[in-house]
Design an enzyme around this catalytic site. Structure first.
Site, PDB file in Angstrom:
ATOM      1  N   LEU A  66       0.838  -1.204   0.000  1.00 44.37           N
ATOM      2  CA  LEU A  66       0.000   0.000   0.000  1.00 44.37           C
ATOM      3  C   LEU A  66       0.873   1.253   0.000  1.00 44.37           C
ATOM      4  O   LEU A  66       2.079   1.177   0.272  1.00 44.37           O
ATOM      5  CB  LEU A  66      -0.916  -0.046   1.232  1.00 44.37           C
ATOM      6  N   THR A  97       6.385   0.684   1.972  1.00 39.70           N
ATOM      7  CA  THR A  97       7.395   1.478   2.677  1.00 39.70           C
ATOM      8  C   THR A  97       6.656   2.431   3.600  1.00 39.70           C
ATOM      9  O   THR A  97       5.933   3.322   3.132  1.00 39.70           O
ATOM     10  CB  THR A  97       8.238   2.304   1.677  1.00 39.70           C
ATOM     11  N   LYS A 172      15.303   0.347   5.133  1.00 41.74           N
ATOM     12  CA  LYS A 172      14.799   0.998   3.905  1.00 41.74           C
ATOM     13  C   LYS A 172      14.963   2.523   4.000  1.00 41.74           C
ATOM     14  O   LYS A 172      15.419   3.174   3.060  1.00 41.74           O
ATOM     15  CB  LYS A 172      13.324   0.609   3.729  1.00 41.74           C
TER      16      LYS A 172
HETATM   17  P1  NAD Z   1       0.792   2.582  -6.027  1.00 42.45           P
HETATM   18  O1  NAD Z   1       0.145   3.851  -5.561  1.00 42.45           O
HETATM   19  O2  NAD Z   1       1.005   2.356  -7.474  1.00 42.45           O
HETATM   20  O3  NAD Z   1      -0.041   1.324  -5.469  1.00 42.45           O
HETATM   21  C1  NAD Z   1      -0.700   1.281  -4.252  1.00 42.45           C
HETATM   22  C2  NAD Z   1      -2.033   0.580  -4.487  1.00 42.45           C
HETATM   23  O4  NAD Z   1      -2.698   0.404  -3.239  1.00 42.45           O
HETATM   24  C3  NAD Z   1      -2.984   1.380  -5.385  1.00 42.45           C
HETATM   25  O5  NAD Z   1      -3.362   0.570  -6.484  1.00 42.45           O
HETATM   26  C4  NAD Z   1      -4.164   1.707  -4.468  1.00 42.45           C
HETATM   27  O6  NAD Z   1      -5.390   1.718  -5.149  1.00 42.45           O
HETATM   28  C5  NAD Z   1      -4.094   0.551  -3.495  1.00 42.45           C
HETATM   29  N1  NAD Z   1      -4.775   0.792  -2.203  1.00 42.45           N
HETATM   30  C6  NAD Z   1      -4.656   1.844  -1.374  1.00 42.45           C
HETATM   31  N2  NAD Z   1      -5.411   1.641  -0.274  1.00 42.45           N
HETATM   32  C7  NAD Z   1      -6.012   0.441  -0.423  1.00 42.45           C
HETATM   33  C8  NAD Z   1      -6.897  -0.328   0.374  1.00 42.45           C
HETATM   34  N3  NAD Z   1      -7.346   0.098   1.548  1.00 42.45           N
HETATM   35  N4  NAD Z   1      -7.314  -1.520  -0.101  1.00 42.45           N
HETATM   36  C9  NAD Z   1      -6.889  -1.979  -1.289  1.00 42.45           C
HETATM   37  N5  NAD Z   1      -6.032  -1.305  -2.094  1.00 42.45           N
HETATM   38  C10 NAD Z   1      -5.605  -0.111  -1.654  1.00 42.45           C
HETATM   39  O7  NAD Z   1       2.175   2.503  -5.224  1.00 42.45           O
HETATM   40  P2  NAD Z   1       3.445   1.596  -5.590  1.00 42.45           P
HETATM   41  O8  NAD Z   1       4.353   2.349  -6.481  1.00 42.45           O
HETATM   42  O9  NAD Z   1       2.966   0.226  -5.973  1.00 42.45           O
HETATM   43  O10 NAD Z   1       4.152   1.531  -4.162  1.00 42.45           O
HETATM   44  C11 NAD Z   1       3.648   0.736  -3.102  1.00 42.45           C
HETATM   45  C12 NAD Z   1       4.601   0.839  -1.928  1.00 42.45           C
HETATM   46  O11 NAD Z   1       5.905   0.385  -2.343  1.00 42.45           O
HETATM   47  C13 NAD Z   1       4.789   2.270  -1.419  1.00 42.45           C
HETATM   48  O12 NAD Z   1       4.892   2.240  -0.014  1.00 42.45           O
HETATM   49  C14 NAD Z   1       6.107   2.708  -2.065  1.00 42.45           C
HETATM   50  O13 NAD Z   1       6.783   3.695  -1.293  1.00 42.45           O
HETATM   51  C15 NAD Z   1       6.868   1.394  -2.094  1.00 42.45           C
HETATM   52  N6  NAD Z   1       7.902   1.289  -3.137  1.00 42.45           N
HETATM   53  C16 NAD Z   1       7.649   1.738  -4.394  1.00 42.45           C
HETATM   54  C17 NAD Z   1       8.644   1.618  -5.376  1.00 42.45           C
HETATM   55  C18 NAD Z   1       8.402   2.094  -6.794  1.00 42.45           C
HETATM   56  O14 NAD Z   1       9.365   2.174  -7.554  1.00 42.45           O
HETATM   57  N7  NAD Z   1       7.161   2.380  -7.185  1.00 42.45           N
HETATM   58  C19 NAD Z   1       9.872   1.035  -5.057  1.00 42.45           C
HETATM   59  C20 NAD Z   1      10.080   0.549  -3.772  1.00 42.45           C
HETATM   60  C21 NAD Z   1       9.075   0.679  -2.820  1.00 42.45           C
END
Ligand code: NAD
Length: 297
Positions: A66, A97, A172
């Site tokens: 999330l 994260t 992290k």
């Molecule tokens: P994102 O916003 O693309 O995905 C998050 C998803 O969670 C969304 O699809 C949203 O609709 C869903 N969501 C939110 N609340 C919800 C709920 N209550 N029930 C069901 N679904 C729900 O974000 P991301 O890029 O996939 O990143 C996710 C995590 O990973 C973050 O914490 C980010 O910091 C971390 N991260 C991201 C990257 C990257 O390159 N994108 C790299 C490392 C870590």
């Protein structure tokens, strides 16, 4: 049919991670607030459409991916959240994260209800998520780590046990603060060399074999044209966004306040990325901080 794994959060990272579990032969029930993400998961062979409460009640493993602390706290601690719905003995793994303090708070609530919970944030970005080559930094008990490892290995290639609950998030936060700082430092050094008439390619080639060597110089040069495949050479598209770096530096600064630590460069890096984001660069790759340091024409 009930699924072994419930995966909540099928965003940029969660969708490819959940699909790798499916490819590895796991029964995965996927859930997200965004219907299009759920449809993509179904198109990749994932199981969808189950009532979340029923799916939680039947799952052996529950994985969340999330956006931030508040979403994770809501998903686990809410009245109809994961801790209220999961079956006794379910293993809970949060890969988002979030703040180490939030990870410890949710894990303590899980422990009170008899669940084993781990924080398992990742490094490697969307490319690593798609390729199944993520690095996992895991916080939690030895037993929990042993139970989670076979699942994490289906989504990543380096799985580290950092320590107790919250340790994965601490690693992290430390890693990404260092990354944010070194990208700014690398950009400054290249800009200084260019202002002296240096070819940035030559300068970078020498520094990468000298004591200024670092990950940005090795694989992610922030100056356009130096590395063909780096985001800098593709208009700063793809890669790791400025706003994601800003979020992680915010976690570092927040954590420094709660632990009484000094992070002067981390705080400065956060402020520079904040200004960069507010200038409209939030969606660009974080190496675009190089553009902010350009001399006025
Ligand atoms: P994102 O916003 O693309 O995905 C998050 C998803 O969670 C969304 O699809 C949203 O609709 C869903 N969501 C939110 N609340 C919800 C709920 N209550 N029930 C069901 N679904 C729900 O974000 P991301 O890029 O996939 O990143 C996710 C995590 O990973 C973050 O914490 C980010 O910091 C971390 N991260 C991201 C990257 C990257 O390159 N994108 C790299 C490392 C870590």
């Amino acid at each position: 049919m009930s699924s072994d794994i419930v995966f909540i959060g099928l965003g940029h990272m969660g969708l490819p991670m959940a699909l790798n579990l499916v490819k590895a032969g796991c029964q995965v029930s996927g859930h997200d607030l965004v219907a299009a993400s759920v449809e993509q998961f179904a198109a990749g062979g994932g199981s969808t459409g189950q009532d979340l409460a029923a799916a939680l009640g039947a799952a052996k493993v529950i994985i969340t991916m999330l956006p931030a602390s508040r979403h994770v706290e809501g998903a686990y601690l809410g009245a109809s959240g994961i801790l209220a719905q999961a079956a006794p003995g379910a293993l809970l793994i949060d890969c988002s994260t979030i703040a180490p303090d939030a990870a410890r708070k949710v894990a303590a609530a899980a422990r009170e209800k008899g669940f084993t919970m781990l924080d398992a944030p990742v490094s490697g970005g969307t490319a690593g998520a798609a390729a199944g080559t993520l690095t996992f930094m895991v916080g939690g008990s030895d037993e929990g780590f042993a139970l989670a490892k076979p699942y994490l290995e289906k989504m990543g290639k380096a799985i580290f046990h950092a320590g107790g609950n919250g340790s994965g998030q601490t690693v992290k936060v430390c890693n990404n603060m260092l990354l944010g700082i070194l990208m700014i430092g690398t950009s400054e050094a290249i800009r200084l060399g260019m202002a002296n008439g240096m070819d940035p390619k030559v300068l970078s080639e020498i520094m990468v074999k000298s004591s200024g060597r670092n990950w940005a110089l090795e694989v992610y040069n922030p100056c356009p044209g130096v590395m063909e495949n780096a985001p800098a050479s593709k208009g700063y598209s793809g890669g790791f966004g400025v706003d994601l770096m800003l979020k992680d530096l915010g976690l570092a600064v927040e954590n420094s306040l709660s632990t009484g630590s000094s992070v002067p460069l981390g705080a400065l890096a956060r402020n520079l990325y904040d200004i960069h984001s507010k200038s409209g660069a939030g969606g660009l790759d974080f190496s675009s901080i190089f553009k902010m340091l350009a001399k006025a024409e």
